[in-house]
Design a protein around this motif. Sequence first.
Motif, PDB file in Angstrom:
ATOM      1  N   SER A  40       3.663  -5.129  41.485  1.00 55.15           N
ATOM      2  CA  SER A  40       4.478  -4.278  40.627  1.00 55.15           C
ATOM      3  C   SER A  40       4.541  -4.860  39.219  1.00 55.15           C
ATOM      4  O   SER A  40       4.701  -6.074  39.039  1.00 55.15           O
ATOM      5  CB  SER A  40       5.896  -4.171  41.203  1.00 55.15           C
ATOM      6  OG  SER A  40       6.724  -3.403  40.377  1.00 55.15           O
ATOM      7  N   GLY A  41       4.371  -4.003  38.216  1.00 53.73           N
ATOM      8  CA  GLY A  41       4.400  -4.459  36.831  1.00 53.73           C
ATOM      9  C   GLY A  41       3.095  -5.016  36.319  1.00 53.73           C
ATOM     10  O   GLY A  41       3.040  -5.541  35.198  1.00 53.73           O
ATOM     11  N   SER A  42       2.032  -4.897  37.104  1.00 54.00           N
ATOM     12  CA  SER A  42       0.747  -5.482  36.699  1.00 54.00           C
ATOM     13  C   SER A  42      -0.036  -4.601  35.737  1.00 54.00           C
ATOM     14  O   SER A  42      -1.030  -5.042  35.168  1.00 54.00           O
ATOM     15  CB  SER A  42      -0.111  -5.765  37.941  1.00 54.00           C
ATOM     16  OG  SER A  42      -0.395  -4.556  38.629  1.00 54.00           O
ATOM     17  N   GLY A  43       0.373  -3.331  35.562  1.00 58.19           N
ATOM     18  CA  GLY A  43      -0.331  -2.439  34.639  1.00 58.19           C
ATOM     19  C   GLY A  43      -1.088  -1.321  35.321  1.00 58.19           C
ATOM     20  O   GLY A  43      -1.827  -0.579  34.653  1.00 58.19           O
ATOM     21  N   LYS A  44      -0.918  -1.152  36.642  1.00 54.30           N
ATOM     22  CA  LYS A  44      -1.698  -0.150  37.379  1.00 54.30           C
ATOM     23  C   LYS A  44      -1.416   1.275  36.896  1.00 54.30           C
ATOM     24  O   LYS A  44      -2.337   2.041  36.607  1.00 54.30           O
ATOM     25  CB  LYS A  44      -1.406  -0.247  38.880  1.00 54.30           C
ATOM     26  CG  LYS A  44      -1.705  -1.584  39.515  1.00 54.30           C
ATOM     27  CD  LYS A  44      -1.591  -1.535  41.032  1.00 54.30           C
ATOM     28  CE  LYS A  44      -0.259  -1.065  41.558  1.00 54.30           C
ATOM     29  NZ  LYS A  44       0.867  -1.943  41.179  1.00 54.30           N
TER      30      LYS A  44
END
Length: 243
Positions: A40-44
């Motif tokens: 989560s929050g990685s930019g996906k």
Amino acid sequence: MIALQSVGKHFQHRGKSVAALANVTLQIGKGDFVAIIGPSGSGKSTFLHLVGGMLSPTEGKVRIENESLYDLTSDQRSALRKKKIGFVFQTFNLVPYLTALENVQVPLVLAGRGEEEQQRRAESLLGRVGLSDRLDHKPSELSVGQQQRVALARMLANDPALILADEPTGNLDPETSASIMDFLVELNGEGRTIVMVTHDLRVADRARRALRLVNGSIQTDGCARPLPGTSPSSKEEKALSID
């Protein structure tokens, strides 16, 4: 089909610049099936929105079939999305007061299709996903799996070459998730390009390759591999077996 060149996206958070994507350079060929995985929050989701023409990059170029997406006007991007891109969302985004048939007709109305063509196309697509007996049902009268099938039928309304799927199995039980993935594999076998965001490694394993995003950067680009199973080569009407 898709090319990103030195793409970055930055947001302001409490007065500081935060990089959601950082210097991403990537090519996704026509007919590929790519899973975007990461915490989560990685930019996906940012990645998916950029490719879908819904979120402009801070820097870099995004191209769809050699067209620089963000050098187009907003109206031109909207026209490209209607013509070439189909979206599948975790939350389905069905219009609650419309029937299944009417929900599938929405993109056909926006594309200016005639009423007879709208109804014929929508009925055919709902038949393909096994909902011929649910045409007049509203979303609240359908199971979660049936709602996702309506969303899939709507996504196919304008026969998109590119499908962008944001956690398409996120709200579904394992059996229904497997059926949805079977259908996406089938669509990929017809030659459609699919880019799918997922946190589920079992779902990602159904794609041809996987990209891992960590802190906005691509850490792993999985090698291309044959799709599991056999996909049909023609666009025959086949029903999904989802309860």
